[in-house]
Design a protein around this motif. Sequence first.
Motif, PDB file in Angstrom:
ATOM      1  N   LEU A   1       0.820  -1.206   0.000  1.00 40.65           N
ATOM      2  CA  LEU A   1       0.000   0.000   0.000  1.00 40.65           C
ATOM      3  C   LEU A   1       0.858   1.261   0.000  1.00 40.65           C
ATOM      4  CD1 LEU A   1      -2.835  -0.714   2.607  1.00 40.65           C
ATOM      5  CD2 LEU A   1      -3.076  -0.586   0.134  1.00 40.65           C
ATOM      6  N   ARG A   2       0.289   2.334  -0.507  1.00 44.59           N
ATOM      7  CA  ARG A   2       0.888   3.651  -0.323  1.00 44.59           C
ATOM      8  C   ARG A   2       0.643   4.100   1.124  1.00 44.59           C
ATOM      9  NH1 ARG A   2      -1.779   6.158  -5.754  1.00 44.59           N
ATOM     10  NH2 ARG A   2      -0.324   5.239  -7.278  1.00 44.59           N
ATOM     11  N   PRO A   3       1.424   5.077   1.621  1.00 44.11           N
ATOM     12  CA  PRO A   3       1.147   5.598   2.968  1.00 44.11           C
ATOM     13  C   PRO A   3      -0.290   6.100   3.074  1.00 44.11           C
ATOM     14  CG  PRO A   3       3.286   6.353   2.197  1.00 44.11           C
ATOM     15  CD  PRO A   3       2.638   5.662   1.030  1.00 44.11           C
ATOM     16  N   THR A   4      -0.927   5.796   4.196  1.00 49.97           N
ATOM     17  CA  THR A   4      -2.335   6.124   4.402  1.00 49.97           C
ATOM     18  C   THR A   4      -2.449   7.209   5.454  1.00 49.97           C
ATOM     19  OG1 THR A   4      -2.846   3.802   3.933  1.00 49.97           O
ATOM     20  CG2 THR A   4      -4.609   5.146   4.852  1.00 49.97           C
ATOM     21  N   LEU A   5      -2.695   8.436   5.011  1.00 47.89           N
ATOM     22  CA  LEU A   5      -2.695   9.574   5.924  1.00 47.89           C
ATOM     23  C   LEU A   5      -3.864   9.539   6.898  1.00 47.89           C
ATOM     24  CD1 LEU A   5      -1.036  12.140   6.476  1.00 47.89           C
ATOM     25  CD2 LEU A   5      -2.598  13.375   4.975  1.00 47.89           C
ATOM     26  N   LEU A   6      -5.034   9.131   6.421  1.00 48.88           N
ATOM     27  CA  LEU A   6      -6.225   9.154   7.274  1.00 48.88           C
ATOM     28  C   LEU A   6      -6.357   7.925   8.172  1.00 48.88           C
ATOM     29  CD1 LEU A   6      -8.936  10.588   4.848  1.00 48.88           C
ATOM     30  CD2 LEU A   6      -7.728  11.776   6.679  1.00 48.88           C
ATOM     31  N   ALA A   7      -5.562   6.904   7.916  1.00 46.16           N
ATOM     32  CA  ALA A   7      -5.616   5.681   8.739  1.00 46.16           C
ATOM     33  C   ALA A   7      -4.192   5.162   8.886  1.00 46.16           C
ATOM     34  CB  ALA A   7      -6.538   4.648   8.119  1.00 46.16           C
ATOM     35  N   SER A   8      -3.401   5.858   9.667  1.00 48.44           N
ATOM     36  CA  SER A   8      -1.965   5.556   9.763  1.00 48.44           C
ATOM     37  C   SER A   8      -1.704   4.171  10.339  1.00 48.44           C
ATOM     38  CB  SER A   8      -1.270   6.620  10.620  1.00 48.44           C
ATOM     39  OG  SER A   8      -1.858   6.692  11.910  1.00 48.44           O
ATOM     40  N   GLU A   9      -2.675   3.590  11.060  1.00 49.40           N
ATOM     41  CA  GLU A   9      -2.476   2.248  11.615  1.00 49.40           C
ATOM     42  C   GLU A   9      -2.319   1.205  10.511  1.00 49.40           C
ATOM     43  OE1 GLU A   9      -6.920   2.995  11.316  1.00 49.40           O
ATOM     44  OE2 GLU A   9      -5.141   4.098  12.017  1.00 49.40           O
ATOM     45  N   LEU A  10      -2.836   1.488   9.319  1.00 50.02           N
ATOM     46  CA  LEU A  10      -2.708   0.548   8.207  1.00 50.02           C
ATOM     47  C   LEU A  10      -1.275   0.488   7.680  1.00 50.02           C
ATOM     48  CD1 LEU A  10      -5.961   1.322   6.180  1.00 50.02           C
ATOM     49  CD2 LEU A  10      -5.606  -0.363   8.001  1.00 50.02           C
ATOM     50  N   ASP A  11      -0.497   1.544   7.893  1.00 48.49           N
ATOM     51  CA  ASP A  11       0.887   1.566   7.406  1.00 48.49           C
ATOM     52  C   ASP A  11       1.732   0.488   8.066  1.00 48.49           C
ATOM     53  OD1 ASP A  11       0.272   3.673   5.769  1.00 48.49           O
ATOM     54  OD2 ASP A  11       1.025   5.210   7.133  1.00 48.49           O
ATOM     55  N   THR A  12       1.419   0.148   9.300  1.00 48.56           N
ATOM     56  CA  THR A  12       2.208  -0.856  10.030  1.00 48.56           C
ATOM     57  C   THR A  12       1.475  -2.194  10.102  1.00 48.56           C
ATOM     58  OG1 THR A  12       1.293  -0.014  12.112  1.00 48.56           O
ATOM     59  CG2 THR A  12       3.422   0.854  11.424  1.00 48.56           C
ATOM     60  N   SER A  13       0.611  -2.450   9.130  1.00 47.28           N
ATOM     61  CA  SER A  13      -0.206  -3.659   9.167  1.00 47.28           C
ATOM     62  C   SER A  13       0.077  -4.561   7.976  1.00 47.28           C
ATOM     63  CB  SER A  13      -1.696  -3.296   9.173  1.00 47.28           C
ATOM     64  OG  SER A  13      -2.036  -2.557  10.330  1.00 47.28           O
ATOM     65  N   ALA A  14      -0.146  -5.867   8.214  1.00 46.64           N
ATOM     66  CA  ALA A  14      -0.193  -6.863   7.143  1.00 46.64           C
ATOM     67  C   ALA A  14      -1.660  -7.233   6.986  1.00 46.64           C
ATOM     68  CB  ALA A  14       0.641  -8.078   7.506  1.00 46.64           C
ATOM     69  N   LEU A  15      -2.226  -6.995   5.811  1.00 49.71           N
ATOM     70  CA  LEU A  15      -3.664  -7.084   5.603  1.00 49.71           C
ATOM     71  C   LEU A  15      -4.028  -8.346   4.815  1.00 49.71           C
ATOM     72  CD1 LEU A  15      -3.906  -3.359   4.614  1.00 49.71           C
ATOM     73  CD2 LEU A  15      -4.789  -4.308   6.751  1.00 49.71           C
ATOM     74  N   VAL A  16      -4.965  -9.096   5.368  1.00 49.99           N
ATOM     75  CA  VAL A  16      -5.443 -10.314   4.706  1.00 49.99           C
ATOM     76  C   VAL A  16      -6.959 -10.225   4.584  1.00 49.99           C
ATOM     77  CG1 VAL A  16      -3.542 -11.667   5.661  1.00 49.99           C
ATOM     78  CG2 VAL A  16      -5.727 -11.589   6.882  1.00 49.99           C
TER      79      VAL A  16
END
Length: 402
Positions: A187-202
């Motif tokens: 993902l690109r950096p997510t300004l409105l949901a910064s918690e997603l930047d440090t996540s592995a998403l499944v």
Amino acid sequence: MRLRLSDQARVASVGVRARKLRAALSALGIAIGVAAIVAVLGLSSSSQAGLLAEIDRLGTNLLTADSGRSFAGAEAQLPVEAPARVGNLAAVEQVAHTAAIDDAKVYRTPLIPAVSTNALQVRAASLNLPEVVATGIAQGRWLNEATATEPVVVLGATAARRLGFDRVVPGQRVWLGGQWFYVAGILRPTLLASELDTSALVGYRAAERYLDHVTVASGAARAGPPGTLYVRAQTARVAQVQSVLAQTANPQSPNEVDVSQPSDALTARAAAEGAFDSLFLGLGVVALIVGAVGVANIMIISVLERRSEIGLRRALGATRRQIRGQFLAEAILLTLIGGAAGVAAGVLSTVVYARSRSWQVVVPVEAWAGGIVAAIVIGAIAGLVPALRAARLSPTEALRSV
């Protein structure tokens, strides 16, 4: 005879031009102070303008609803039906959701010690998440209906960097939840949901099948529950949705839902970015004071060195007022040169840095105008005592040094 302002300026410029190196060194302190003030105000304004423009681009109509804590202090959970309930609100346009899977950790390989988690978190995510939080894919692809059911993961921008990935290649894998997951994208950096930047998403189905993220609802096992809802509301009705979001997401315990508006936090951050400006402005003022002392010192030395000139001018009919005006104008001209150079340097540094960060270039009028005015005032103050001292010299006393 009364000198015109242009004549006064020409006479003052002669004194500056006659001692170019000394004048340049004296103006340097003023230039540094003014440049610091202009650059601090310019960079602060440009930074805030850039952040506010980014907020406008991402939209101010995103709300989040997180599972909070119960009255007893235990960690609460959102109902599995929460996304559907919130989506039924008339003023809601889109709903996405994620769920943190605390028991699962992600590593580059199974050889990494279990304690070295890099502060990364595994989350199950709905398929419309990037669209709702206004982010995109930097590398690879986002999850789809097929990959959301398989051991496939998309990494947040920070998570990818910490795991050592800068691109996606076929067959690339990470060790997630005790098994291999294939990396589909970053993902690109997510300004409105910064918690997603440090996540592995499944995907939720993959989380259910491979990570045991399952709950029982209406007597049947279902993937979930969600932990955070991302809600896009109609812009004109954000406040209305915000007021009922907690009750809608969890009617039984609305107090266990934390509702927030990410754009408010970003706006507060934009305002807070100017909190340290006073420190740098203080340093600029100190530089101006040091420069003023230098100018005053140079002007006093100039008066002592030019006693014969003062005496000759007095003997030829120059009044005390004209002598005083000459040295005062010379001091103001000196600081004005330094102020102009400082404004130019401050504006240039603001333009270069703002362009490098893709910010809008903003140099407030009070920054450059204040720098020029400050230079003039400092010149007047610094040159006042030497000018008065020069004006008090009598022609006979001054000509003794010839």
